[in-house]
Design a protein around this motif. Sequence first.
Motif, PDB file in Angstrom:
ATOM      1  N   TYR A 109      17.474  51.500  33.345  1.00  0.00           N
ATOM      2  CA  TYR A 109      17.266  50.281  34.100  1.00  0.00           C
ATOM      3  C   TYR A 109      18.184  50.320  35.304  1.00  0.00           C
ATOM      4  N   GLY A 110      17.887  49.500  36.273  1.00  0.00           N
ATOM      5  CA  GLY A 110      18.698  49.556  37.467  1.00  0.00           C
ATOM      6  C   GLY A 110      18.446  48.404  38.390  1.00  0.00           C
ATOM      7  N   LYS A 111      19.148  48.463  39.511  1.00  0.00           N
ATOM      8  CA  LYS A 111      19.030  47.439  40.531  1.00  0.00           C
ATOM      9  C   LYS A 111      18.962  48.139  41.881  1.00  0.00           C
ATOM     10  N   ILE A 112      18.077  47.664  42.734  1.00  0.00           N
ATOM     11  CA  ILE A 112      17.908  48.219  44.074  1.00  0.00           C
ATOM     12  C   ILE A 112      18.448  47.186  45.065  1.00  0.00           C
ATOM     13  N   ASN A 130      23.908  47.873  53.257  1.00  0.00           N
ATOM     14  CA  ASN A 130      24.809  47.151  54.170  1.00  0.00           C
ATOM     15  C   ASN A 130      25.131  45.744  53.686  1.00  0.00           C
ATOM     16  N   THR A 131      24.115  45.024  53.239  1.00  0.00           N
ATOM     17  CA  THR A 131      24.307  43.606  52.903  1.00  0.00           C
ATOM     18  C   THR A 131      24.548  43.364  51.419  1.00  0.00           C
ATOM     19  N   GLY A 132      24.130  44.321  50.564  1.00  0.00           N
ATOM     20  CA  GLY A 132      24.237  44.117  49.118  1.00  0.00           C
ATOM     21  C   GLY A 132      23.151  43.216  48.563  1.00  0.00           C
ATOM     22  N   ILE A 133      22.230  42.776  49.416  1.00  0.00           N
ATOM     23  CA  ILE A 133      21.147  41.892  48.977  1.00  0.00           C
ATOM     24  C   ILE A 133      20.149  42.689  48.142  1.00  0.00           C
ATOM     25  N   PRO A 134      19.752  42.169  46.962  1.00  0.00           N
ATOM     26  CA  PRO A 134      18.752  42.864  46.134  1.00  0.00           C
ATOM     27  C   PRO A 134      17.434  43.019  46.887  1.00  0.00           C
ATOM     28  N   ASP A 150      14.553  40.041  41.871  1.00  0.00           N
ATOM     29  CA  ASP A 150      16.010  40.204  41.977  1.00  0.00           C
ATOM     30  C   ASP A 150      16.428  41.668  42.106  1.00  0.00           C
ATOM     31  N   GLY A 151      15.453  42.553  42.362  1.00  0.00           N
ATOM     32  CA  GLY A 151      15.746  43.962  42.588  1.00  0.00           C
ATOM     33  C   GLY A 151      15.918  44.804  41.334  1.00  0.00           C
ATOM     34  N   LEU A 155      19.685  51.339  49.249  1.00  0.00           N
ATOM     35  CA  LEU A 155      18.807  51.870  50.292  1.00  0.00           C
ATOM     36  C   LEU A 155      19.351  51.457  51.656  1.00  0.00           C
ATOM     37  N   ARG A 156      19.343  52.417  52.572  1.00  0.00           N
ATOM     38  CA  ARG A 156      19.849  52.191  53.925  1.00  0.00           C
ATOM     39  C   ARG A 156      18.684  51.864  54.847  1.00  0.00           C
TER      40      ARG A 156
END
Length: 105
Positions: free
Chosen positions: A21-24, A28-32, A56-57, A101-102
């Motif tokens: 499981y994970g979060k994307i 730069n912003t840390g926003i999901p 929520d990513g 992700l950039r």
Amino acid sequence: SKHLGVSPLSKTSLKIIKMLYGKIFDSNTGIPLDLAKVTVFNSKNEAVLETFPSHDGTFSLNINCKEDTYKMITFKEGYYFSYTLLDSTTMTLPLALEVSLRKRK
């Protein structure tokens, strides 16, 4: 006694199912980030699993590990893709991934 309609899983088949499981999120912003695509490929570069994160990513996958290594590509429009090598022989369960992700300029 006879078991009706249920076939027991052998221990070997339980070992090869790996949960990740994970979060994307934006690097730069840390926003999901939602609306991304997570695809897992086998050694022949065949897509074996695909999922999309929730709002929520976060995402989760169950990989039936028939091979030792897999590649996970995370893609979102307007961002550079992320490549993660998954080694099923050394993965600890459950595997938690943080995918940043950039944004493309």
